[in-house]
Design a protein around this motif. Structure first.
Motif, short mmCIF file in Angstrom:
data_model
loop_
_atom_site.label_atom_id
_atom_site.label_comp_id
_atom_site.label_asym_id
_atom_site.label_seq_id
_atom_site.Cartn_x
_atom_site.Cartn_y
_atom_site.Cartn_z
N PRO A 35 -74.92 48.43 45.87
CA PRO A 35 -73.68 49.05 46.36
C PRO A 35 -73.31 50.27 45.52
N ALA A 36 -72.60 51.21 46.15
CA ALA A 36 -72.05 52.37 45.46
C ALA A 36 -70.67 52.65 46.05
N VAL A 37 -69.71 52.99 45.21
CA VAL A 37 -68.33 53.16 45.65
C VAL A 37 -67.78 54.46 45.10
N ALA A 38 -66.85 55.07 45.85
CA ALA A 38 -66.20 56.31 45.41
C ALA A 38 -64.74 56.27 45.82
N LEU A 39 -63.91 56.98 45.05
CA LEU A 39 -62.47 57.10 45.33
C LEU A 39 -62.07 58.57 45.36
#
Length: 215
Positions: free
Chosen positions: A156-160
């Motif tokens: 998984p990879a997440v960004a804000l």
């Protein structure tokens, strides 16, 4: 007729090379304004169990959030710790539950200090993608399954963005191939239903994601 003699340029060349070497040495040894040396290492996970898959995010004020996995002897847990700018690391907290094995945790932090962590959870016979959110100055929320019961999920990879809106991507086995799935979540809201963003006719790998300041 006497031969003309050219002047010996070797002393001038030696002086030129010496000046060039001195300039290079000064450029290498000079430190940027305000630069400081690395500090001594801090141990932020609890001793006694192996830890791996670490990642860190920093907000606009320099406050840091780190995530990693740690074995408690039975399971791999996703954990997190925080450190205020110029302060000390706090005690680690568990992000994942007591069942299954957490792997590949990732974290994103917006400028205000809101954080979202995501990880793969390996269960008996299935796998899941879980997340936990932490508004600035608040404790981490309970783990939430974004994708559950899949045969294979990975990386998984997440960004804000600056408002705390989040985008999450991961790799998942679908119909004999691997595709990249994505979902989004407004700040303080819920995750949308995942969508495949790569072709199911091909094998996709190594997903990553980034967001601009305005989403």
């Amino acid at each position: 007729m006497p031969k003309l003699r050219h002047p010996d340029r070797r002393p001038a060349l030696r002086l030129l090379f010496a000046l060039a070497a001195l300039s290079a040495l000064l450029a290498v040894s000079a430190s940027p304004a305000g630069a400081a040396p690395w500090g001594a290492p801090d141990e932020i996970s609890v001793p006694g169990g192996s830890s791996s898959w670490s990642q860190v995010g920093i907000d606009a004020g320099g406050d840091a959030t780190a995530v990693w996995t740690r074995s408690d002897g039975l399971h791999l847990l996703a954990q997190a710790a925080e450190r205020p700018a110029a302060g000390a690391w706090g005690a680690p907290v568990d992000l994942s539950g007591a069942s299954g094995n957490a792997e590949s945790p990732t974290v994103a932090v917006d400028p205000a200090g809101d954080a979202v962590a995501a990880w793969k959870l390996r269960l008996a016979g299935s796998e899941a993608i879980e997340t936990s959110s932490k508004p600035a100055g608040v404790v981490w929320g309970a783990p939430e399954a974004v994708e559950f019961g899949a045969a294979v999920v990975e990386t998984p990879a997440v960004a804000l963005d600056d408002a705390g809106d989040a985008v999450l991507v991961w790799r998942q086995g679908v119909g004999g191939n691997h595709v990249i799935l994505a979902t989004s979540r407004p700040a303080g809201g819920s995750w949308a239903s995942p969508l495949a963003i790569s072709s199911s006719a091909l094998n996709a790998e190594a997903p990553d994601v980034a967001m601009s300041t305005d989403g």
